[in-house]
Each structure stands twice: as structure tokens, then as C-alpha cells.
Scaffold this motif. Structure first.
Motif, PDB file in Angstrom:
ATOM      1  N   ALA A   1       0.720  -1.203  -0.008  1.00 29.21           N
ATOM      2  CA  ALA A   1      -0.246  -0.049   0.445  1.00 29.21           C
ATOM      3  C   ALA A   1       1.288   1.358  -0.075  1.00 29.21           C
ATOM      4  N   VAL A   2       1.475   0.976   0.430  1.00 31.66           N
ATOM      5  CA  VAL A   2       3.480   2.735   1.068  1.00 31.66           C
ATOM      6  C   VAL A   2       3.023   2.436  -0.324  1.00 31.66           C
ATOM      7  N   GLY A   3       4.112   1.045  -0.817  1.00 34.05           N
ATOM      8  CA  GLY A   3       4.438   1.931  -2.632  1.00 34.05           C
ATOM      9  C   GLY A   3       3.412   1.971  -3.543  1.00 34.05           C
ATOM     10  N   ARG A   4       2.658   1.935  -3.010  1.00 36.28           N
ATOM     11  CA  ARG A   4       1.487   2.277  -4.300  1.00 36.28           C
ATOM     12  C   ARG A   4       1.670   3.328  -4.296  1.00 36.28           C
ATOM     13  N   ALA A   5       1.415   4.058  -3.044  1.00 39.63           N
ATOM     14  CA  ALA A   5       0.872   5.238  -2.971  1.00 39.63           C
ATOM     15  C   ALA A   5       2.070   6.050  -2.950  1.00 39.63           C
ATOM     16  N   PHE A   6       3.129   5.607  -2.454  1.00 35.26           N
ATOM     17  CA  PHE A   6       4.646   6.677  -3.258  1.00 35.26           C
ATOM     18  C   PHE A   6       4.662   7.183  -4.467  1.00 35.26           C
ATOM     19  N   PHE A   7       4.696   5.381  -5.139  1.00 33.60           N
ATOM     20  CA  PHE A   7       4.887   6.164  -6.783  1.00 33.60           C
ATOM     21  C   PHE A   7       3.893   6.588  -7.468  1.00 33.60           C
ATOM     22  N   ALA A   8       2.664   6.654  -6.874  1.00 30.81           N
ATOM     23  CA  ALA A   8       1.355   7.466  -7.417  1.00 30.81           C
ATOM     24  C   ALA A   8       2.191   8.706  -7.127  1.00 30.81           C
ATOM     25  N   GLY A   9       2.622   9.150  -6.566  1.00 28.83           N
ATOM     26  CA  GLY A   9       3.068  10.332  -5.765  1.00 28.83           C
ATOM     27  C   GLY A   9       3.696  10.640  -6.246  1.00 28.83           C
TER      28      GLY A   9
ATOM     29  N   VAL B   1       5.360  -0.677  -9.992  1.00 28.85           N
ATOM     30  CA  VAL B   1       5.201  -1.079  -8.745  1.00 28.85           C
ATOM     31  C   VAL B   1       4.819  -2.613  -9.417  1.00 28.85           C
ATOM     32  N   TYR B   2       4.132  -2.267 -10.000  1.00 32.00           N
ATOM     33  CA  TYR B   2       4.819  -3.657 -11.349  1.00 32.00           C
ATOM     34  C   TYR B   2       5.561  -4.503 -11.868  1.00 32.00           C
ATOM     35  N   PHE B   3       6.558  -2.585 -12.659  1.00 40.60           N
ATOM     36  CA  PHE B   3       7.978  -3.742 -12.820  1.00 40.60           C
ATOM     37  C   PHE B   3       9.176  -3.615 -11.983  1.00 40.60           C
ATOM     38  N   LEU B   4       8.670  -2.780 -10.642  1.00 41.11           N
ATOM     39  CA  LEU B   4      10.149  -3.163  -9.746  1.00 41.11           C
ATOM     40  C   LEU B   4       9.114  -4.418  -9.353  1.00 41.11           C
TER      41      LEU B   4
ATOM     42  N   ARG C   1       8.114  -7.677 -10.681  1.00 43.85           N
ATOM     43  CA  ARG C   1       8.809  -8.437 -11.386  1.00 43.85           C
ATOM     44  C   ARG C   1      10.226  -9.271 -11.943  1.00 43.85           C
ATOM     45  N   GLN C   2      10.770  -7.294 -11.788  1.00 38.97           N
ATOM     46  CA  GLN C   2      12.208  -7.507 -11.124  1.00 38.97           C
ATOM     47  C   GLN C   2      12.957  -7.354  -9.589  1.00 38.97           C
ATOM     48  N   PHE C   3      12.487  -7.241  -8.632  1.00 42.41           N
ATOM     49  CA  PHE C   3      12.529  -7.563  -7.645  1.00 42.41           C
ATOM     50  C   PHE C   3      11.253  -7.950  -6.840  1.00 42.41           C
ATOM     51  N   PRO C   4      10.752  -9.570  -6.609  1.00 43.51           N
ATOM     52  CA  PRO C   4      10.478 -10.346  -6.380  1.00 43.51           C
ATOM     53  C   PRO C   4       9.713 -10.319  -4.895  1.00 43.51           C
ATOM     54  N   ALA C   5      11.177 -10.021  -4.077  1.00 47.55           N
ATOM     55  CA  ALA C   5      10.829 -10.057  -2.907  1.00 47.55           C
ATOM     56  C   ALA C   5      10.699  -8.724  -2.664  1.00 47.55           C
ATOM     57  N   LEU C   6      10.961  -7.371  -2.969  1.00 53.09           N
ATOM     58  CA  LEU C   6      10.598  -6.435  -2.777  1.00 53.09           C
ATOM     59  C   LEU C   6       9.085  -6.531  -2.189  1.00 53.09           C
ATOM     60  N   PHE C   7       8.325  -6.544  -3.086  1.00 55.41           N
ATOM     61  CA  PHE C   7       6.700  -6.216  -2.234  1.00 55.41           C
ATOM     62  C   PHE C   7       5.992  -8.316  -1.360  1.00 55.41           C
ATOM     63  N   ASN C   8       6.669  -8.494  -2.704  1.00 49.32           N
ATOM     64  CA  ASN C   8       5.917 -10.026  -2.148  1.00 49.32           C
ATOM     65  C   ASN C   8       4.558 -10.885  -2.232  1.00 49.32           C
ATOM     66  N   ILE C   9       4.755 -10.323  -4.050  1.00 47.21           N
ATOM     67  CA  ILE C   9       3.108 -10.698  -3.796  1.00 47.21           C
ATOM     68  C   ILE C   9       3.518 -11.236  -5.228  1.00 47.21           C
ATOM     69  N   ALA C  10       2.664 -11.975  -5.774  1.00 47.30           N
ATOM     70  CA  ALA C  10       2.887 -13.614  -7.152  1.00 47.30           C
ATOM     71  C   ALA C  10       2.054 -13.080  -7.633  1.00 47.30           C
ATOM     72  N   ASP C  11       0.795 -12.869  -7.606  1.00 46.14           N
ATOM     73  CA  ASP C  11      -0.367 -12.645  -8.992  1.00 46.14           C
ATOM     74  C   ASP C  11      -0.884 -10.726  -9.010  1.00 46.14           C
ATOM     75  N   LEU C  12      -0.197 -10.272  -8.849  1.00 49.50           N
ATOM     76  CA  LEU C  12       0.266  -8.227  -9.470  1.00 49.50           C
ATOM     77  C   LEU C  12      -0.134  -7.571 -10.674  1.00 49.50           C
TER      78      LEU C  12
ATOM     79  N   PHE D   1      -0.571  -5.421 -13.480  1.00 48.29           N
ATOM     80  CA  PHE D   1      -0.492  -3.704 -13.813  1.00 48.29           C
ATOM     81  C   PHE D   1      -0.654  -2.627 -13.973  1.00 48.29           C
ATOM     82  N   PHE D   2      -2.506  -2.718 -13.462  1.00 47.94           N
ATOM     83  CA  PHE D   2      -3.373  -1.654 -13.287  1.00 47.94           C
ATOM     84  C   PHE D   2      -3.778  -2.422 -12.554  1.00 47.94           C
TER      85      PHE D   2
END
Length: 145
Positions: free
Chosen positions: A21-29, A114-117, A119-130, A132-133
């Protein structure tokens, strides 16, 4: 990602959910700050650089709560409009639609980054089926059954 019910709250991994949630909000910002920079006029109407740099950090704190609140308020307006008739139903329906769309877009603007991050770093957000939008203002990450 499937539909979420209140009975699923016991299965939520709150650390990963909050991080997403914080990652999505940060990059939305970040998207919002770039949009403001690109669309602002030069001269006195141009926002100061310090304010533009602060937007992602401020939005990371208030964005998840604000967008989820807007989404919840939209559901309430939809319920009230569903009980009414005539023009009141139309007005409450339009207000509900505006709140639901705006509440979702305020968080979803950062989803491609967040989607591209993820995919590049799977452990960063720890979600398998994220996706694109995502138009959900809050995505709950749950433990497997």
C-alpha cells in the motif's frame, strides 16, 4: 487476486499488505508530482521543487487511508442512492461513481511502476499475481489456504 471478505482478515499478512500500500501510494505520488511538473505553467504558478519532492512521501502516508475512505464513502452513497428514487437516486449515483473512480485512481496511478519493480525484484513487495493496473484502493496480501 480474488474478492476479499471480512472473514479473510485473519489470513492477511499485514506487513506485506502495508508495504504494498505504501509503495503504490509513493509511486502514485511520483506520478502526481511529474504530472504537476509537466502541466504547470512557468513563472509564479509553477510549484516549488521542494513541494514536488515532498508529494510522494506525503502521499505514501495519507494515500492508502484517503483512497480507501473515498472508496468506502462511494459505497455508502451508492447504497443511499439505491434506496432513493428519481433525481436523488441519480445524484447519489453520480457522487458514488466519482468517489469510487477517484479513490481507485489515486492509488492505481503508481501501479505500473510497482508492477515493474515487483517483476524485477520479487521479494520487494512479496506478491505473486500483481497486475499492471489495479482499480482496488487497497490490495490485501493473504497467507495461502
Amino acid at each position: 487476486m480474488t474478492d476479499f471478505a471480512f472473514s479473510d482478515l485473519g489470513r492477511v499478512h499485514w506487513g506485506s499488505t502495508l508495504k504494498l500500500a505504501v509503495g503504490r501510494a509513493f509511486f502514485a505520488g511520483v506520478v502526481l508530482a511529474v504530472f504537476m511538473l509537466v502541466t504547470s505553467a512557468s513563472g509564479p504558478a509553477k510549484p516549488p521543487v521542494g513541494e514536488l519532492l515532498a508529494i510522494p512521501f506525503v502521499w505514501a502516508v495519507i494515500g492508502p487511508v484517503f483512497s480507501t475512505g473515498m472508496h468506502f464513502a462511494g459505497r455508502i452513497f451508492y447504497f443511499i442512492g439505491d434506496m432513493a428514487d428519481g433525481i436523488v437516486e441519480t445524484i447519489f449515483g453520480l457522487m458514488a461513481a466519482c468517489l469510487l473512480v477517484m479513490g481507485s485512481l489515486l492509488m492505481a496511478a503508481g501501479d505500473p511502476i510497482v508492477y515493474f519493480l515487483n517483476r524485477q525484484f520479487p521479494a520487494l513487495f512479496n506478491i505473486a499475481d500483481l497486475r499492471f493496473f489495479n482499480f482496488r484502493p487497497m490490495i490485501f496480501i493473504t497467507y495461502p489456504d
